[in-house]
Enzyme design. Structure first.
Site, PDB file in Angstrom:
ATOM      1  N   TYR A  66       0.859  -1.181   0.000  1.00  0.00           N
ATOM      2  CA  TYR A  66       0.000   0.000   0.000  1.00  0.00           C
ATOM      3  C   TYR A  66       0.896   1.232   0.000  1.00  0.00           C
ATOM      4  O   TYR A  66       1.805   1.348   0.817  1.00  0.00           O
ATOM      5  CB  TYR A  66      -0.893   0.009   1.247  1.00  0.00           C
ATOM      6  CG  TYR A  66      -2.306   0.436   0.984  1.00  0.00           C
ATOM      7  CD1 TYR A  66      -2.590   1.565   0.208  1.00  0.00           C
ATOM      8  CD2 TYR A  66      -3.375  -0.274   1.505  1.00  0.00           C
ATOM      9  CE1 TYR A  66      -3.889   1.959  -0.025  1.00  0.00           C
ATOM     10  CE2 TYR A  66      -4.692   0.111   1.277  1.00  0.00           C
ATOM     11  CZ  TYR A  66      -4.937   1.231   0.505  1.00  0.00           C
ATOM     12  OH  TYR A  66      -6.232   1.612   0.275  1.00  0.00           O
ATOM     13  N   GLU A  68      -0.122   5.002  -0.600  1.00  0.00           N
ATOM     14  CA  GLU A  68      -0.795   6.275  -0.866  1.00  0.00           C
ATOM     15  C   GLU A  68       0.200   7.421  -0.771  1.00  0.00           C
ATOM     16  O   GLU A  68       1.038   7.462   0.140  1.00  0.00           O
ATOM     17  CB  GLU A  68      -1.924   6.506   0.141  1.00  0.00           C
ATOM     18  CG  GLU A  68      -3.145   5.639  -0.088  1.00  0.00           C
ATOM     19  CD  GLU A  68      -4.263   6.004   0.866  1.00  0.00           C
ATOM     20  OE1 GLU A  68      -5.426   5.906   0.463  1.00  0.00           O
ATOM     21  OE2 GLU A  68      -3.968   6.375   2.020  1.00  0.00           O
ATOM     22  N   ASP A 212      -4.864  14.225 -25.622  1.00  0.00           N
ATOM     23  CA  ASP A 212      -5.173  12.858 -25.228  1.00  0.00           C
ATOM     24  C   ASP A 212      -4.453  11.953 -26.216  1.00  0.00           C
ATOM     25  O   ASP A 212      -4.952  11.648 -27.296  1.00  0.00           O
ATOM     26  CB  ASP A 212      -6.680  12.618 -25.262  1.00  0.00           C
ATOM     27  CG  ASP A 212      -7.058  11.258 -24.690  1.00  0.00           C
ATOM     28  OD1 ASP A 212      -6.150  10.419 -24.517  1.00  0.00           O
ATOM     29  OD2 ASP A 212      -8.253  11.029 -24.432  1.00  0.00           O
ATOM     30  N   THR A 238      -2.073   6.330 -22.205  1.00  0.00           N
ATOM     31  CA  THR A 238      -2.102   5.005 -21.609  1.00  0.00           C
ATOM     32  C   THR A 238      -0.725   4.378 -21.779  1.00  0.00           C
ATOM     33  O   THR A 238       0.048   4.775 -22.651  1.00  0.00           O
ATOM     34  CB  THR A 238      -3.150   4.102 -22.275  1.00  0.00           C
ATOM     35  OG1 THR A 238      -2.877   4.037 -23.680  1.00  0.00           O
ATOM     36  CG2 THR A 238      -4.554   4.630 -22.047  1.00  0.00           C
ATOM     37  N   LYS A 241      -1.419  -0.343 -25.259  1.00  0.00           N
ATOM     38  CA  LYS A 241      -1.487  -0.028 -26.687  1.00  0.00           C
ATOM     39  C   LYS A 241      -0.088  -0.133 -27.302  1.00  0.00           C
ATOM     40  O   LYS A 241       0.675  -1.041 -26.976  1.00  0.00           O
ATOM     41  CB  LYS A 241      -2.135   1.337 -26.915  1.00  0.00           C
ATOM     42  CG  LYS A 241      -3.559   1.457 -26.333  1.00  0.00           C
ATOM     43  CD  LYS A 241      -4.201   2.762 -26.725  1.00  0.00           C
ATOM     44  CE  LYS A 241      -5.637   2.877 -26.235  1.00  0.00           C
ATOM     45  NZ  LYS A 241      -5.758   2.996 -24.777  1.00  0.00           N
ATOM     46  N   ARG A 247      -1.498  -2.309 -18.361  1.00  0.00           N
ATOM     47  CA  ARG A 247      -2.691  -1.461 -18.453  1.00  0.00           C
ATOM     48  C   ARG A 247      -2.612  -0.380 -17.376  1.00  0.00           C
ATOM     49  O   ARG A 247      -2.509  -0.669 -16.193  1.00  0.00           O
ATOM     50  CB  ARG A 247      -3.961  -2.289 -18.277  1.00  0.00           C
ATOM     51  CG  ARG A 247      -4.116  -3.280 -19.403  1.00  0.00           C
ATOM     52  CD  ARG A 247      -5.538  -3.759 -19.609  1.00  0.00           C
ATOM     53  NE  ARG A 247      -5.618  -4.361 -20.930  1.00  0.00           N
ATOM     54  CZ  ARG A 247      -5.876  -3.686 -22.042  1.00  0.00           C
ATOM     55  NH1 ARG A 247      -6.108  -2.386 -21.993  1.00  0.00           N
ATOM     56  NH2 ARG A 247      -5.908  -4.297 -23.204  1.00  0.00           N
TER      57      ARG A 247
END
Length: 429
Positions: A66, A68, A212, A238, A241, A247
């Site tokens: 974890y 954060e 984008d 992203t 691709k 991903r």
């Protein structure tokens, strides 16, 4: 689906034997998916095959952590090693794209766009983006998406006679609506955007320019497409691709907006980062900085151009007359079927691609096919295979629902793909 055979591809999953023992049903599904990927043509423009190294990072113990916050400022202890992993990912992304700042935490491309909007806009602001029927993404104003509910989107389109972006219309709409942000980028536009023209329009009306670049970012990394970095205030992308990573999402920007972007990702739109995915992004950025990836990116474009020309020769109407990128869009109206029927016929032959909305030259919208060459190029296919693929696809469309014909084409697809396995079998170490 129980697994009874030894997995033939042992190097892509270091602990697959553990999965087989603990959950043979899920292990069987994993193997079935590998079989599907390995025996058909994967032509979905948004998909690719990651390297075994990327898969190893995704399946690593970093998934347990974890984290954060950001390196050096976490809300949890024990982050000394994941901090290093994230710093490596950030440094590699900045070097790869020539960016002053990179945020590698977004869970997806949509998450990256959400954070960009959160950093630059307020609810109710006007945003100018490519219209959804013209090729815009859900995050470019769909009423079913946060973007269409929180902001006032105005859509620009393409010229009816060429299918190319109508920059005169973009400027006219910008002057009329005075948007707070101008978005360039789409999911089904096969040509390079004119980033300089978008920057000029944004400057004229005092708007932020958001690029984008989810689709072309891998080509940009490999020097096979122009970069929006010199022009855009924020670039969203992203990491899968063409970039061939895990991903996930990525945001690039200048130092001036770095703090706003980081706060928009965490804590505003996301909680803890997925550190196994962040580490896998670092691996992918490292791979993308190599000469081999540069050669790959240029081959992706060469393959797409040959495939587009071959599809046109087989009777499909290729929009804009071709492509500059990995992506091709085409109409199938001359085959007396709609796009959904065409996609189903192709899928029955092991040729997997998407449908998309396309503007019709005389007005209105038709549904077309969208396909790309990134995954097939990763497998090692070249121009000769692209011509073969076009012939197989056209044959499948001509056969329609004729079962004997489709079986024959399916067999030919399997034979073609068998020479280019995405994950060549290797002996267990």
């Amino acid at each position: 689906m129980p697994v009874t055979a030894t997995p033939p591809h042992t190097h892509w999953g270091p602990d697959f034997a553990a999965l087989r023992r603990a959950d043979p049903e899920l292990a069987g599904l994993v193997l079935a998916e590998l079989e599907r990927q390995s025996t058909g043509l994967q032509l979905i423009a948004a998909e690719n095959f990651t390297s075994p190294a990327v898969l190893a990072a995704l399946g690593s113990p970093l998934a347990n952590k974890y984290a954060e916050g950001y390196p050096g400022a976490r809300h949890h202890g024990g982050c000394e090693f994941v901090d290093l992993a994230e710093r490596i990912a950030v440094d590699r992304a900045k070097a790869l794209f020539g960016a002053e700042h990179a945020n590698v935490q977004p869970h997806s491309g949509s998450s990256a766009v959400l954070a960009a909007y959160a950093a630059l806009l307020r609810p109710g602001d006007t945003v100018l983006a490519m219209g959804l029927p013209q090729g815009g993404h859900l995050t470019h104003g769909s009423p079913s998406n946060f973007s269409g509910r929180w902001f006032d989107f105005v859509g620009y389109g393409v010229c009816r006679d060429t299918g190319l972006i109508d920059y005169a219309q973009v400027r006219a709409l910008a002057r009329k609506h005075r948007p707070q942000a101008l978005v360039c980028g789409s999911i089904s536009y096969p040509r390079h955007p004119d980033y300089a023209a978008f920057r000029d329009i944004a400057d004229e009306v005092g708007a932020y320019l958001i690029a984008d670049a989810a689709h072309p970012i891998g080509l940009i990394a490999g020097g096979a497409a122009p970069s929006p970095l010199p022009y855009a205030d924020v670039v969203c992308a992203t990491t899968h691709k063409v970039l061939r990573g895990p991903r996930g999402g990525l945001i690039l920007c200048g130092a001036r907006l770095a703090g706003r972007i980081d706060r928009a990702v965490f804590p505003f739109t996301q909680g803890g980062a997925q550190m196994h995915t962040v580490a896998a992004k670092a691996v992918a950025f490292g791979e993308a900085a190599t000469p081999a990836f540069t050669a790959y990116a240029h081959q992706v474009v060469a393959n797409a151009r040959v495939l587009a020309a071959a599809l046109a020769a087989e009777g499909l109407t290729v929009t804009t007359g071709g492509t500059d990128t990995h992506l091709i869009t085409a109409e199938v109206t001359d085959f007396a079927m709609d796009a959904a029927t065409a996609r189903a016929a192709l899928a029955a032959c092991g040729i997997v691609l998407d449908t998309c909305g396309l503007p019709r030259a005389g007005g209105g919208v038709v549904h077309g096919l969208r396909l790309g060459t990134a995954a097939a190029t990763t497998q090692g296919m070249g121009e000769a295979e692209m011509v073969r693929i076009a012939g197989l696809a056209a044959a499948a469309l001509r056969e329609g629902a004729t079962e004997p014909g489709l079986r024959e084409i399916r067999s030919a697809v399997r034979e073609l793909v068998s020479a280019f396995p995405p994950y060549p079998a290797q002996p267990a170490s």
